[in-house]
Design an enzyme around this catalytic site. Structure first.
Site, PDB file in Angstrom:
ATOM      1  CG  ASP A   1     -50.240  29.448 -37.920  1.00 19.23           C
ATOM      2  OD1 ASP A   1     -50.512  28.836 -38.977  1.00 19.23           O
ATOM      3  OD2 ASP A   1     -49.521  28.956 -37.029  1.00 19.23           O
ATOM      4  CD1 TRP A   2     -53.984  26.993 -43.410  1.00 21.84           C
ATOM      5  CD2 TRP A   2     -52.661  28.773 -43.127  1.00 21.84           C
ATOM      6  NE1 TRP A   2     -53.568  27.436 -44.658  1.00 21.84           N
ATOM      7  CE2 TRP A   2     -52.776  28.501 -44.526  1.00 21.84           C
ATOM      8  CE3 TRP A   2     -51.895  29.869 -42.728  1.00 21.84           C
ATOM      9  CZ2 TRP A   2     -52.138  29.281 -45.500  1.00 21.84           C
ATOM     10  CZ3 TRP A   2     -51.254  30.640 -43.696  1.00 21.84           C
ATOM     11  CH2 TRP A   2     -51.378  30.347 -45.047  1.00 21.84           C
TER      12      TRP A   2
END
Ligand code: BGC
Length: 809
Positions: free
Chosen positions: A225-226
């Site tokens: 995930d970012w």
């Protein structure tokens, strides 16, 4: 052939190139490696549309209904068509991988991203997710099933340690991922921000390398995930292939250095590179390798599909005296009421946001479908008394200037929100040269009176409306350390008020100095111009709406949440409708017995007046065609097709899980396997509307049920006067249990269509897994033999037929 191309490409890369390939080049893409014929791989959010690499309305996207709505269709085939459309959108935008679907569970209705997940039930989630992934990938575009795993709430989401036992993990939270991996073979998975039982998910060797890849045979890519990748060695050894976004991440040069220092074997890096090259081959960006899809599916009309999904997702939970559909033979005057009836809320907040080319509100939909003059409109109640990002009736652009005040570029703005990253600036603008942004344009007020204007975000602002400086704040410019999420999700601040006249345009400007160092991950520029129209006295608005309701044959009240209630980034505090909307519904219902309430929210809200109104229709976040679909359903051109994918509590306190705030960084899933309908049954509390519930416009009789340990065969008859579609649901209830299990659970479902008077038969497979539990002692799936009641019906609580079977495994 592909394997050989991958090995050949791998063989040509040196360590530095390999390490570089595993780190984002920027916010959305990987570097191209021309030496092996590899183009840059581009990823984009998200579940209901394909935003593309730019956060702007210049590059519009089809906006489908929210994931909760898609799940409410209970139709994996429709989910597949949604996916196929999204692949078409992705290709149009040069996107190779879609950051979707979100298959975390509705553990608690407080979850901020509840609207972005499908259901409280792992099987339904897995089925819808399977259809979706198959659809996207049939169009040659990859998916990243997210967020792996136990990312079921937002509070402290970057760090929370979810403590969950093996049985609940397997039977609930991992189950949709497992089903999708086995049935749809996704080309990607996204590992979540959170930890599970003490290990952060981007480094979770056991769950990624042993369970996902080892047990289930996943051969896709694992992307963080970012900003969730936190350790070079931990990540690569934990099976994380790509660290996003870049360029500053724990991979790239740091990964090459770790190999050189002997901390990581190059063979481990090679495995990750192989996974990325396999994905590149599949989506067709690796020269010489055949893409997974060579013949594209037929083109899909996005507007038509968005409308079809919306009406198939609407859940009619109450319909006294057949109030709906509004009959064509009677007077069809409608008093349409509610702020969201005019300014429709069609999607949830956060990374799932896209910018549709057009939005059809309920007012648009009903006005178009009924004769002129048949629809009146009243606001009734404001769902919020806070300022909101300038939207309706604003025409804005962003003017960029350098240190000398020279204009260096301009960008268009979909709303009063600037949300730019270093690599997504208007043409001619760079972070090195950019020193100020001015949001500039006009506003045409809808109402006369005092309008409030303000800002959201950190830093200095100068706000001018109609030539008058309303606010000047010469504070220090925001540093790079400021949390971008605060500016994104934080509260708007009022900066001044101006008296304006309806229909008379006014010029406005919000200037903001900028000084950002290039290259910092998520060093986004985010700030907003906010506005609130004249707020008339709440009682006066309600009285006016009741008056309008009294004068019409039917009153339709649209109640809604706001993006300060349902969004990524935070959890909800309660399930109440914001503002005076409950009072509004009560007053309208008292004025008109034919009051229909449309609930425009992505997740459950309390409806304390639900038994005092004629009909209640849940419309979720219905996507760009929501208003047209609503007119289809209210006026009876189509029946509402949805069934609840999640139990709706009468009161928040009744929900099985009401705590989503970690204690000392940990969130304990102490309820084990008892979430959703599994928990409601056990508690014995009646919900407002049970799992699976939803009415159509015809009636059904369940005529016969035959059950074997592998199939339930159900015959139903349409006993009404119009054609319809029925969602036949099958639940299993163990008769005597040696193990602690829910009283019953969803085992299978299928849909049938039949004309008036016709009957239809459907065979619903009973999966072996429906009879199994995860045995913590054995660390494996165990079939639980014995007598089971098989119940076929219209919802968890509306069982129509039952049979008993003896399951032997
Ligand atoms: C979200 C992801 C999303 C990513 C990129 C994250 O904050 O959790 O779901 O795909 O941002 O926008």
């Amino acid at each position: 052939m592909t394997d050989a191309s991958i090995e050949a490409a791998l063989g040509k890369l040196d360590l530095d190139a390999k390490a570089r390939l595993l780190a984002g080049r920027d916010l959305w893409s990987l570097p191209a490696l021309p030496e092996i014929g590899l183009k840059s791989l581009v990823m984009s959010d998200g579940p209901i549309g394909v935003r593309g690499v730019r956060w702007t309305a210049d590059d519009p996207s089809v906006a489908l209904p929210s994931p909760t709505a898609l799940a409410a269709t209970w139709d994996p085939g429709l989910a597949r068509r949604a996916g196929t459309l999204l692949a078409q959108e992705a290709r149009r935008k040069g996107v190779h991988v879609l950051l979707a679907p979100t298959v975390n569970l509705h553990r608690s209705p407080l979850g901020g991203r509840h609207f972005e997940c499908y259901s409280e039930d792992p099987y339904l989630t897995g089925e819808i997710g399977t259809g979706y992934v198959r659809g996207v990938q049939s169009g040659g575009v990859g998916t990243t099933v997210k967020h792996f795993v136990a990312n079921d709430a937002e509070t402290e989401r970057f760090t929370v340690d979810t403590i969950v036992g093996p049985r609940a993990l397997r039977e609930l939270y991992l189950a949709p991922f497992e089903a999708i991996v086995k049935n749809a073979h996704p080309w990607g998975i996204m590992t979540a921000y959170n930890q599970v039982n003490g290990t952060t998910m981007t480094e979770h060797r056991y769950l990624v390398n042993e369970v996902l890849r080892g047990e289930w045979g996943f051969d896709g890519v694992n992307v963080s995930d970012w900003t969730a990748a936190r350790s070079t060695v931990g990540g690569i050894e934990g099976g994380l292939d790509i660290a996003m976004p870049g360029p500053k991440t724990v991979y790239g040069a740091e990964l090459a250095a770790a190999v050189r220092a002997g901390e990581v074997e190059e063979a481990v890096v090679d495995d990750a590179v192989r996974n990325v090259l396999r994905l590149a081959a599949r989506v067709g960006v690796l020269e010489g390798a055949e893409p997974a899809v060579t013949e594209l599916p037929a083109a899909i009309d996005g507007d038509a599909l968005a409308r079809e999904i919306a009406r198939r997702s609407f859940v009619l939970v109450r319909n006294e005296n057949r109030t709906l559909p509004i009959s064509a033979t009677e007077v069809r005057t409608v008093a349409l009421i509610g702020a969201a009836a005019r300014d429709a809320r069609v999607l949830g907040g956060g990374s799932a946001t896209v910018f549709p080319e057009h939005v059809l509100s309920p007012l648009d939909g009903l006005t178009a479908a009924l004769p002129e003059g048949a629809v009146t409109y009243a606001v009734g109640a404001y769902p919020s008394d806070e300022l909101a990002v300038a939207g309706e009736k604003f025409e804005l652009r962003a003017v960029c200037r350098d240190a000398a005040g020279r204009v260096i570029g301009e960008g268009s703005l979909p709303s009063g929100q600037v949300q730019w990253t270093g690599d997504d600036l208007p043409e001619g603008v760079t972070l090195e040269t950019l020193r100020s942004i001015e949001i500039k344009g006009t506003f045409v007020p809808r109402e006369s009176g005092e309008h409030a204007f303000g800002t959201r975000g950190l830093g200095a602002f100068t706000l001018t409306v109609g030539g008058e400086v309303l606010w000047w704040e010469g504070v220090q410019e925001q540093g790079n350390e400021a949390d971008p999420f605060e500016a994104f999700f934080g509260a708007p601040a009022e900066r001044g008020r101006v008296a304006l006249t309806a229909g008379e345009p006014v010029e406005l400007s919000l200037a903001h100095p900028v000084n950002k160092a290039p290259g910092t991950p998520l060093s986004a520029i985010m700030f907003s111009l906010t506005h609130l129209g004249p707020q008339r006295a709440a009682d006066e608005l309600i009285a006016e709406a009741a008056e309008a309701a009294r004068a019409a044959a039917t009153a339709v009240v649209v109640v809604a949440t706001t993006d300060r209630v349902e969004s990524e980034g935070f959890d909800r505090r309660d399930l109440k409708l914001p503002g005076r909307q409950d009072d509004l519904v009560r007053a309208v219902a008292a004025a008109n017995p034919n009051t229909v309430v449309v609930v425009n929210s992505g997740s459950p809200v309390e409806l304390p007046w639900r038994d005092d109104v004629a009909a209640v229709l849940l419309s979720w976040f219905p996507g760009q065609e929501g208003g047209a679909a609503l007119a289809d359903v209210l006026l009876g051109a189509e029946e509402p097709g949805g069934r609840l994918p999640t139990t709706w509590p009468a009161a928040f306190e009744d929900a099985p899980v009401t705590e989503v705030t970690p204690t000392d960084g940990q969130l304990h899933y102490t309820e084990g396997v008892f979430i959703g309908h599994r928990a409601w049954d056990r508690a014995g509390t009646a919900p407002a509307y049970p799992f699976g519930h939803g009415l159509g416009y015809t009636t059904w009789e369940y005529e016969s049920l035959e059950a074997t340990p592998t199939t339930a065969t159900v015959q139903v008859r349409n006993t009404g006067t119009r054609a319809g579609r029925e969602t036949v649901q099958v639940y299993l209830a163990p008769q005597a249990d040696s193990v602690e299990r829910p009283a019953r659970w969803l085992a299978g479902f299928a849909q049938v269509e039949a004309g008036p008077g016709e009957s239809a038969e459907v065979e619903i497979p009973l999966r072996r897994r429906a009879f199994e539990i995860w045995d913590e002692g054995e660390s494996g799936w165990v079939f639980v033999p014995g007598a089971y009641e098989v119940r076929a019906g219209r919802s968890l609580l509306d069982g129509r037929l039952s049979a008993t079977l003896d399951a032997r495994g």
